[in-house]
Design an enzyme around this catalytic site. Structure first.
Site, PDB file in Angstrom:
ATOM      1  N   HIS A   1      48.232  43.515  45.117  1.00 13.60           N
ATOM      2  CA  HIS A   1      47.941  44.528  46.144  1.00 13.60           C
ATOM      3  C   HIS A   1      47.319  43.798  47.346  1.00 13.60           C
ATOM      4  O   HIS A   1      46.688  42.749  47.170  1.00 13.60           O
ATOM      5  CB  HIS A   1      46.935  45.505  45.524  1.00 13.60           C
TER       6      HIS A   1
ATOM      7  N   ASP B   1      41.679  41.913  39.181  1.00 11.62           N
ATOM      8  CA  ASP B   1      41.753  43.194  39.882  1.00 11.62           C
ATOM      9  C   ASP B   1      42.185  44.227  38.835  1.00 11.62           C
ATOM     10  O   ASP B   1      43.345  44.278  38.437  1.00 11.62           O
ATOM     11  CB  ASP B   1      42.786  43.061  41.012  1.00 11.62           C
TER      12      ASP B   1
ATOM     13  N   GLN C   1      44.301  49.253  38.465  1.00 10.06           N
ATOM     14  CA  GLN C   1      45.277  50.083  37.745  1.00 10.06           C
ATOM     15  C   GLN C   1      45.122  49.984  36.236  1.00 10.06           C
ATOM     16  O   GLN C   1      45.653  50.818  35.506  1.00 10.06           O
ATOM     17  CB  GLN C   1      46.710  49.687  38.129  1.00 10.06           C
TER      18      GLN C   1
ATOM     19  N   LYS D   1      40.101  55.995  40.295  1.00  5.62           N
ATOM     20  CA  LYS D   1      41.342  55.878  39.523  1.00  5.62           C
ATOM     21  C   LYS D   1      41.127  56.230  38.050  1.00  5.62           C
ATOM     22  O   LYS D   1      42.056  56.204  37.252  1.00  5.62           O
ATOM     23  CB  LYS D   1      41.910  54.460  39.635  1.00  5.62           C
TER      24      LYS D   1
ATOM     25  N   CYS E   1      51.097  49.081  49.577  1.00  8.07           N
ATOM     26  CA  CYS E   1      50.086  48.023  49.834  1.00  8.07           C
ATOM     27  C   CYS E   1      50.441  46.730  49.118  1.00  8.07           C
ATOM     28  O   CYS E   1      49.567  46.028  48.602  1.00  8.07           O
ATOM     29  CB  CYS E   1      48.683  48.470  49.432  1.00  8.07           C
TER      30      CYS E   1
HETATM   31  N1  PLP Z   1      44.303  46.744  43.546  1.00 14.00           N
HETATM   32  C1  PLP Z   1      45.271  47.519  43.048  1.00 14.00           C
HETATM   33  C2  PLP Z   1      46.222  46.957  42.045  1.00 14.00           C
HETATM   34  C3  PLP Z   1      45.390  48.837  43.479  1.00 14.00           C
HETATM   35  O1  PLP Z   1      46.375  49.609  42.998  1.00 14.00           O
HETATM   36  C4  PLP Z   1      44.480  49.345  44.427  1.00 14.00           C
HETATM   37  C5  PLP Z   1      44.605  50.707  44.941  1.00 14.00           C
HETATM   38  O2  PLP Z   1      45.602  51.348  44.860  1.00 14.00           O
HETATM   39  C6  PLP Z   1      43.468  48.494  44.890  1.00 14.00           C
HETATM   40  C7  PLP Z   1      43.412  47.208  44.427  1.00 14.00           C
HETATM   41  C8  PLP Z   1      42.462  48.970  45.879  1.00 14.00           C
HETATM   42  O3  PLP Z   1      41.627  49.932  45.322  1.00 14.00           O
HETATM   43  P1  PLP Z   1      40.588  50.732  46.237  1.00 14.00           P
HETATM   44  O4  PLP Z   1      41.380  51.267  47.399  1.00 14.00           O
HETATM   45  O5  PLP Z   1      40.059  51.795  45.342  1.00 14.00           O
HETATM   46  O6  PLP Z   1      39.546  49.762  46.659  1.00 14.00           O
END
Ligand code: PLP
Length: 402
Positions: A115, A192, A195, A218, A356
């Site tokens: 992401h 990270d 998900q 999430k 993203c």
């Molecule tokens: N990393 C992954 C794999 C994501 O799917 C997301 C959000 O969709 C993020 C990071 C970023 O999360 P946040 O916007 O809650 O900081």
């Protein structure tokens, strides 16, 4: 289960088919009640007050930390830092840990399935430090290429940062195995978990990762709060990420000394009600039984894959053997926004666009795609409805897929 989520109003003229769980989950009544009740009865600022309410609010905030540590099996509560979300957690590690250790010609590895939140913070810190950002390839099935990881790892590798579950491909990465390889090379592993936290068990001790990041929104909790877990010997040596109230031990005009972890990383008034909501979300997951969430997700994913097999003109991005209920679909010559707009006319909420993850979509030679992603409130009937409506939408757009 659906009745526990007020957004799924049974009386609504058009039922909501919410297949956008990976962007953010809907909230059960108990999470909404916990937040509203906290503001109504127990609210005050925390840690700096002597009065009764401040002590109650401080306890609620710290209880949330204790429950979070238990939820991810962190050895101690001080290893749980509350942040705004996954994005802030990764930025914190990049700017505090990364800036402290990275030197010119050092390397940071990320993967091709990241992401933007796990790409850009590393670009920034690499630019500042002179370190190099390198990318671990993925296989045609959309899995992390572990041989390629081995080839990239070396004494120059200082940090490896990968997702536990891809928000586009749905792939569940073998984090324990990645950790073993990364540690053998003497580097540190950042995960990270945005998900993964709702789709697979997360035990940071068993995973042996050095840092783990996730967002409360999430896992059926509120926005604006998330978690950075870190190994305590790493966190203890890291400089503050932001300065302000709450993170100091003493302050003078010439210099200040800093509080211990986790307070050192929580400058300013935190999202107190958010922590209460996160705790309520964890209790919700526990009450239902965490395994139920994963099993339900697997059942929805396999049903969706069966339906997809009937539609050879729809391309699925990623075919990992071990996957979450996240399916990203592309249909030749149809823009994902057109599909999502027609699906929305039928009450179906899906994400459309680059998710993203622009470099990943570029590699897949897709400019935009539709993603369906599921939570505990989704049903097999909704998956069927989605695929039926997808076929109708494609026909309406002049490109039948059946
Ligand atoms: N990393 C992954 C794999 C994501 O799917 C997301 C959000 O969709 C993020 C990071 C970023 O999360 P946040 O916007 O809650 O900081």
């Amino acid at each position: 289960m659906r009745a526990r989520f007020p957004i799924f109003d049974e009386e609504a003229e058009q039922p909501l088919v919410y297949l956008d769980h990976a962007a953010s989950s809907q909230k059960p009544q108990e999470v909404i009640d916990a937040i509203a009740g906290f503001y109504a009865r127990d609210y005050s600022n925390i840690h700096r007050g002597i009065h009764r309410l401040s002590m109650i609010a401080s306890d609620r905030y710290e209880d949330a930390r204790t429950e979070t540590a238990r939820f991810i099996n962190a050895p101690t509560t001080s290893q749980v830092v509350f942040v705004r979300g996954t994005t802030e957690a990764i930025n914190l590690v990049a700017q505090s840990y990364g800036e402290q250790i990275l030197r010119p010609n050092d390397e940071v590895l990320i993967s091709e399935m990241e992401h933007h939140s796990n790409i850009v913070p590393w670009q920034i810190v690499c630019r500042r430090s002179g370190a190099r950002l390198r990318v671990i390839p993925i296989t045609n099935a959309g899995e992390l290429d572990l041989d390629a990881l081995d080839n990239l790892l070396g004494p120059q590798t200082k940090i490896v940062s990968v997702c536990h579950v891809s928000n586009v491909l749905g792939t569940i990465n073998p984090i324990q195995e990645v950790a073993r390889r990364v540690h053998a090379a003497g580097a540190v592993l950042v995960v990270d978990g945005a998900q993964a936290i709702t789709n697979t068990p997360v035990d940071v001790t068993a995973l042996r990762c050095d840092f783990y990041c996730f967002s409360a929104h999430k896992i059926y909790g509120p926005t604006g709060i998330g978690v950075l877990y870190g190994r305590d010997e790493l966190l203890a040596r890291m400089p503050p990420y932001q300065g302000g109230g709450g993170m100091i031990e003493s302050v003078g005009y010439d210099s200040s000394t800093y509080a211990d972890i986790p307070s050192r990383f929580e400058a300013g008034t935190p999202h107190i009600a958010g922590a209460v909501g996160l705790n309520a979300a964890i209790q919700f997951l526990r009450g239902v039984g965490e395994e139920q969430f994963y099993q339900h997700g697997r059942a929805l994913a396999s049903h969706a894959l069966e339906r997809l097999a009937e539609l050879p003109r729809v391309r699925l991005l990623g075919r990992a053997a071990h996957r979450a209920p996240i399916l990203t679909l592309a249909v030749d010559d149809i823009h994902a926004h057109d599909l999502a707009t027609l699906l929305d006319e039928n009450g179906i909420a899906v994400r459309a666009g680059h998710h993203c993850a622009t470099p990943l979509l570029d590699k897949q030679e897709v400019s935009s795609a539709v993603r369906l992603s599921c939570g505990i409130y989704n049903t097999l009937q909704e998956i069927d409805f989605f695929f039926d409506q997808l076929a109708i939408a494609c026909t309406r757009l002049g490109k039948p897929i059946t």
